[in-house]
Design a protein around this motif. Structure first.
Motif, mmCIF file in Angstrom:
data_model
loop_
_atom_site.group_PDB
_atom_site.id
_atom_site.type_symbol
_atom_site.label_atom_id
_atom_site.label_comp_id
_atom_site.label_asym_id
_atom_site.label_seq_id
_atom_site.Cartn_x
_atom_site.Cartn_y
_atom_site.Cartn_z
ATOM 1 N N ALA A 1 0.821 -1.215 0.000
ATOM 2 C CA ALA A 1 0.000 0.000 0.000
ATOM 3 C C ALA A 1 0.851 1.259 0.000
ATOM 4 N N HIS A 2 2.112 1.165 0.433
ATOM 5 C CA HIS A 2 2.934 2.361 0.576
ATOM 6 C C HIS A 2 4.207 2.348 -0.255
ATOM 7 N N TYR A 3 4.587 1.200 -0.803
ATOM 8 C CA TYR A 3 5.836 1.121 -1.546
ATOM 9 C C TYR A 3 5.601 0.512 -2.918
ATOM 10 N N ASP A 4 6.454 0.919 -3.854
ATOM 11 C CA ASP A 4 6.417 0.341 -5.185
ATOM 12 C C ASP A 4 7.123 -1.006 -5.159
ATOM 13 N N GLU A 5 6.500 -2.019 -5.731
ATOM 14 C CA GLU A 5 7.020 -3.375 -5.639
ATOM 15 C C GLU A 5 8.261 -3.572 -6.502
ATOM 16 N N VAL A 6 8.384 -2.838 -7.599
ATOM 17 C CA VAL A 6 9.513 -3.029 -8.517
ATOM 18 C C VAL A 6 10.780 -2.361 -7.991
ATOM 19 N N GLN B 1 18.109 16.023 0.397
ATOM 20 C CA GLN B 1 16.843 15.377 0.674
ATOM 21 C C GLN B 1 16.197 15.975 1.904
ATOM 22 N N VAL B 2 14.966 15.643 2.089
ATOM 23 C CA VAL B 2 14.220 16.163 3.215
ATOM 24 C C VAL B 2 14.675 15.455 4.485
ATOM 25 N N ALA B 3 15.082 16.196 5.490
ATOM 26 C CA ALA B 3 15.433 15.607 6.778
ATOM 27 C C ALA B 3 14.148 15.371 7.550
ATOM 28 N N ILE B 4 13.729 14.142 7.603
ATOM 29 C CA ILE B 4 12.431 13.825 8.198
ATOM 30 C C ILE B 4 12.524 12.467 8.861
ATOM 31 N N HIS B 5 11.964 12.352 10.037
ATOM 32 C CA HIS B 5 12.014 11.091 10.765
ATOM 33 C C HIS B 5 10.877 10.204 10.292
ATOM 34 N N HIS B 6 11.234 9.121 9.691
ATOM 35 C CA HIS B 6 10.233 8.162 9.227
ATOM 36 C C HIS B 6 10.899 6.805 9.163
ATOM 37 N N PRO B 7 10.100 5.721 9.102
ATOM 38 C CA PRO B 7 10.676 4.388 9.201
ATOM 39 C C PRO B 7 11.370 3.898 7.952
ATOM 40 N N VAL B 8 11.541 4.763 6.926
ATOM 41 C CA VAL B 8 12.350 4.388 5.778
ATOM 42 C C VAL B 8 13.609 5.230 5.801
ATOM 43 N N ASP B 9 14.580 4.898 4.975
ATOM 44 C CA ASP B 9 15.817 5.655 4.993
ATOM 45 C C ASP B 9 15.631 6.994 4.305
ATOM 46 N N GLU B 10 16.710 7.826 4.337
ATOM 47 C CA GLU B 10 16.585 9.177 3.807
ATOM 48 C C GLU B 10 16.235 9.184 2.338
ATOM 49 N N ALA B 11 16.728 8.183 1.610
ATOM 50 C CA ALA B 11 16.443 8.134 0.177
ATOM 51 C C ALA B 11 14.988 7.855 -0.107
ATOM 52 N N GLY B 12 14.189 7.661 0.943
ATOM 53 C CA GLY B 12 12.766 7.423 0.761
ATOM 54 C C GLY B 12 12.043 8.598 0.149
ATOM 55 N N MET B 13 12.677 9.781 0.123
ATOM 56 C CA MET B 13 12.022 10.924 -0.476
ATOM 57 C C MET B 13 12.128 10.921 -1.991
ATOM 58 N N VAL B 14 12.733 9.898 -2.538
ATOM 59 C CA VAL B 14 12.604 9.618 -3.971
ATOM 60 C C VAL B 14 11.460 8.626 -4.103
ATOM 61 N N ALA B 15 10.447 8.950 -4.872
ATOM 62 C CA ALA B 15 9.260 8.108 -4.977
ATOM 63 C C ALA B 15 8.972 7.804 -6.440
ATOM 64 N N ARG B 16 8.392 6.635 -6.664
ATOM 65 C CA ARG B 16 7.942 6.295 -8.013
ATOM 66 C C ARG B 16 6.499 6.756 -8.165
ATOM 67 N N GLN B 17 6.250 7.509 -9.237
ATOM 68 C CA GLN B 17 4.939 8.108 -9.435
ATOM 69 C C GLN B 17 4.147 7.473 -10.565
ATOM 70 N N GLY B 18 4.800 6.793 -11.477
ATOM 71 C CA GLY B 18 4.098 6.197 -12.610
ATOM 72 C C GLY B 18 4.971 5.140 -13.248
ATOM 73 N N ASP B 19 4.585 4.704 -14.437
ATOM 74 C CA ASP B 19 5.338 3.651 -15.106
ATOM 75 C C ASP B 19 6.805 4.023 -15.286
ATOM 76 N N ASN B 20 7.057 5.237 -15.782
ATOM 77 C CA ASN B 20 8.427 5.649 -16.077
ATOM 78 C C ASN B 20 8.811 6.918 -15.331
ATOM 79 N N ALA B 21 8.126 7.244 -14.250
ATOM 80 C CA ALA B 21 8.292 8.552 -13.619
ATOM 81 C C ALA B 21 8.685 8.424 -12.155
ATOM 82 N N PHE B 22 9.527 9.368 -11.707
ATOM 83 C CA PHE B 22 9.948 9.470 -10.316
ATOM 84 C C PHE B 22 9.740 10.910 -9.858
ATOM 85 N N THR B 23 9.488 11.062 -8.561
ATOM 86 C CA THR B 23 9.336 12.391 -7.974
ATOM 87 C C THR B 23 10.257 12.508 -6.773
#
Length: 683
Positions: free
Chosen positions: A235-240, A309-331
């Motif tokens: 629900a929260h992460y891209d499987e690929v 990157q955004v300095a934010i406390h969350h249960p993923v690592d800092e690189a978590g602020m790179v997100a997959r948005q679509g088939d060929n897209a990242f944000t």
């Protein structure tokens, strides 16, 4: 938000192993720690109750001895020595951190109580009462051993040590104070050892069964937790790529933007679209395409410095602020930038990272990216607006050729808004009858006689007036409206042909442009044949124009579909010849009936040079291949004369007539020539 698995739970991902040995212990250390926590929690209240029970039993012994033997100093020691030890253990159990060291502490308490009781029983023997040497001593030992192994709930490894110490203390007291003979002492020791083994065996079996039940229950619980964690991760992460998806990215970015808003900092949202990845999927398959996408995702994560990157406390690592948005897209969300220059430097690093070769099945592939950048708070006040602006800028970068980055601006936003509105209006226009056809004649330039025409769609917009196809055809292709638009054009062209035939006008072939997506539909020949039957037309009356670039996308499919169309009698025209990347070998395979010279070769033909040489070469090539050659974009008499001198007499362009409405073209049909061509012939 998904929680990472704990070390203990990760260790229990596989079935726990319980070696069948004296000192019970799970093979996995993490699983053993979980069991101990469960064991203490399970027995803690029972152990407290057993301490209270021990106090009551000792007090009961005191009262019975007092009633039978009267006042005795040794008996009074039960209250002053043994009971305080048990009460101390009970008080320790009430401490906040008592459970951390519960096992060894309780084992120590029970040994202390046993030593006290053996001392008391020895004193009772000295006073002539029923003490250590009587059945009372054996009864006390039995109680203490079972209390240690079973009742108190001490883990077997601790209970075994305590039980052995209690047995040794009893035998020591018995040997020192009882004065028994050797055989009698051995006999008593044998029975006492048997009693110890019985109590220890019951305690071992109790813990073994408890461990087995714990394993079964925990395996079920772990499978449920694992399923929940997988559902949360999906629900929260891209499987690929393993990157956060749109939902998690929004949840993580919102507080970061709020902090930047309060602190007056500058942030940026970057939207990167990977160019050419669709081709990888088509050539190598979806699996290899996903592998390439995952590799690019890792590059993007590694490329961003922690400060970007955004300095934010969350249960993923800092690189978590790179997100997959679509088939060929990242944000990506970048914080504390200071200005556009820093965002531009980051974008350049990302472009360089994507451009590194990717090896697929031994072949090194080089991809590129189109990156759009939206600045906070200047471009939009929230994440949704920033993402929209960054996507628009990325599309603009892609339209400019890709492999670059662009910043969002209001002019771009205005164009995008206008295109969105126009696309919605086009959908309605197809159904509301706002489209119309204009017709540009094809003429025999020697006699100015009409030999055919090209049907060109126009949009009679209620606000903007008559719109040319260049204003909305690309929007139709991007929005999926090109198919219904093409169907409308084909039907309108056939209606015109049928109307002219019914009116007794001269029958001329009418050309219609097909989009690139048309040849991907294997049903196209049958649909066109049905259209001909419906309007009672011969297929030769319709000429289908296709560009060489679109034919080269899939030559084998194009040859197969075009062959079926040609067999049914349709005319086939290769439009814009010379502007694509086709080879002459492919041209030989295509079953075309007409070749159109692109207007870019016509512009300067009368001045000689390369344009005239290329135009003459195309004319000769078409003639040798048995194709009808048409020059389009003819705008001057000099151009027309040059083409005639080189053998190209079929021409089309503004020199003869621009595209005209149906009524004006019907007048040309009645006269048999264009007005311009007729005037030229009279002169």
């Amino acid at each position: 938000m998904p929680e990472p698995e704990t070390e203990d739970r990760r260790g229990a991902a596989t079935a726990p192993v319980l070696p069948l040995r004296l000192l019970l212990r799970f093979a996995d250390a993490g699983y053993e720690r979980r069991f101990i926590r469960h064991y203490v929690a399970f027995y803690f209240r029972y152990a407290q109750a057993s301490l209270v029970l021990g106090v009551l039993l000792i007090v009961g012994d005191f009262l019975i001895d007092h009633a039978i033997a009267g006042h005795s100093t040794a008996n009074h020691l039960r209250l002053t020595l043994a009971v305080p030890v048990l009460l101390g253990a009970l008080a320790y159990s009430l401490l906040p951190r008592a459970r951390r060291h519960w096992q060894p502490v309780m084992a120590g308490f029970i040994v202390t109580v046993a030593v006290c009781l053996f001392h008391i029983l020895t004193r009772i023997d000295a006073e002539g009462g029923a003490g250590l040497q009587s059945w009372v001593g054996v009864l006390n030992l039995t109680f203490l051993e079972f209390y240690c192994f079973v009742v108190l709930g001490v883990q077997f490894r601790h209970a075994l040590v305590s039980g052995l110490v209690i047995l040794a203390a009893f035998l020591f007291e018995l040997a020192v104070h009882a004065g028994l003979s050797g055989p009698q002492a051995a006999y008593d020791a044998y029975h006492l050892l048997t009693l110890f083994i019985l109590a220890a065996g019951i305690g071992w079996w109790r813990e073994y069964v408890l461990r087995q039940e714990f394993s079964a229950r925990t395996a079920l619980e772990d499978s449920r937790v694992a399923a929940e964690q997988r559902a949360l991760r999906l629900a929260h992460y891209d499987e690929v790529t393993g990157l956060p998806n749109r939902r998690l990215f929004a949840a993580l970015a919102a507080p970061a933007l709020e902090r930047s808003r309060r602190g007056g900092d500058v942030c940026a949202v970057l939207h990167a679209e990977i160019d050419g990845l669709d081709g990888v999927n088509e050539v190598y398959g979806r699996g290899q395409g996903d592998a390439v996408l995952a590799a690019i995702a890792q590059r993007l994560r590694a490329c961003l410095r922690s400060g970007d990157q955004v300095a934010i406390h969350h249960p993923v690592d800092e690189a978590g602020m790179v997100a997959r948005q679509g088939d060929n897209a990242f944000t990506m969300l970048l914080s504390d930038l200071g200005g556009q220059e820093r965002a531009s430097l980051v974008a350049q690093r990302l472009l360089a990272a994507v451009a590194q070769p990717v090896v697929v099945e031994g072949q090194a592939l080089v991809l590129s990216a189109s990156i759009g950048i939206a600045m906070f708070p200047g471009d939009a006040p929230d994440l949704l607006g920033l993402a929209r602006c960054a996507e628009q800028a990325a599309r603009a970068a892609g339209d400019a050729g890709g492999g670059q980055h662009k910043f969002f601006d209001e002019a771009l936003n205005a164009r995008v808004r206008a295109d969105v509105v126009l696309t919605a209006e086009l959908r309605q226009a197809i159904q509301a009858g706002q489209l119309c056809l204009h017709y540009q004649p094809k003429v025999d330039a020697r006699s100015a006689q009409l030999v055919g025409a090209e049907a060109l769609v126009r949009w009679q917009h209620p606000v903007h007036g008559l719109l040319p196809p260049g204003r909305f055809i690309e929007l139709a292709e991007q929005s999926g409206l090109i198919a219904p638009l093409t169907d409308w054009v084909l039907d309108a062209a056939c209606r015109s042909l049928r109307g002219w035939a019914d009116a007794g006008l001269r029958a001329l072939p009418l050309s219609v442009n097909l989009p690139a997506s048309a040849l991907a539909d294997g049903r196209l020949p049958d649909r066109l044949e049905e259209l001909m039957r419906h309007h009672r037309l011969h297929p030769a009356s319709l000429v289908l124009e296709l560009t060489e670039t679109m034919l080269m996308q899939d030559v084998d499919t194009a040859v197969e579909v075009l062959g079926r169309l040609r067999a049914k009698g349709f005319g086939l025209s290769l439009d814009d010849f010379g502007t694509g990347y086709s080879s002459l070998g492919y041209l030989k395979r295509l079953p075309m009936s007409e070749l159109k010279i692109d207007r870019s070769f016509i512009t300067d033909v009368e001045h000689g040079g390369r344009d005239s040489a290329l135009a003459a070469a195309v004319i000769t090539l078409g003639s040798e291949l048995g194709l009808q050659v048409v020059a389009e974009g003819v705008e001057t008499a000099a151009q027309s004369s040059f083409l005639i001198s080189r053998g190209c007499v079929l021409q089309q362009g503004f020199f003869f007539s621009p595209p005209v409405p149906r009524a004006a073209f019907e007048q040309m049909l009645r006269s048999g020539s264009t007005l311009v061509a007729g005037a030229a012939a009279a002169a």
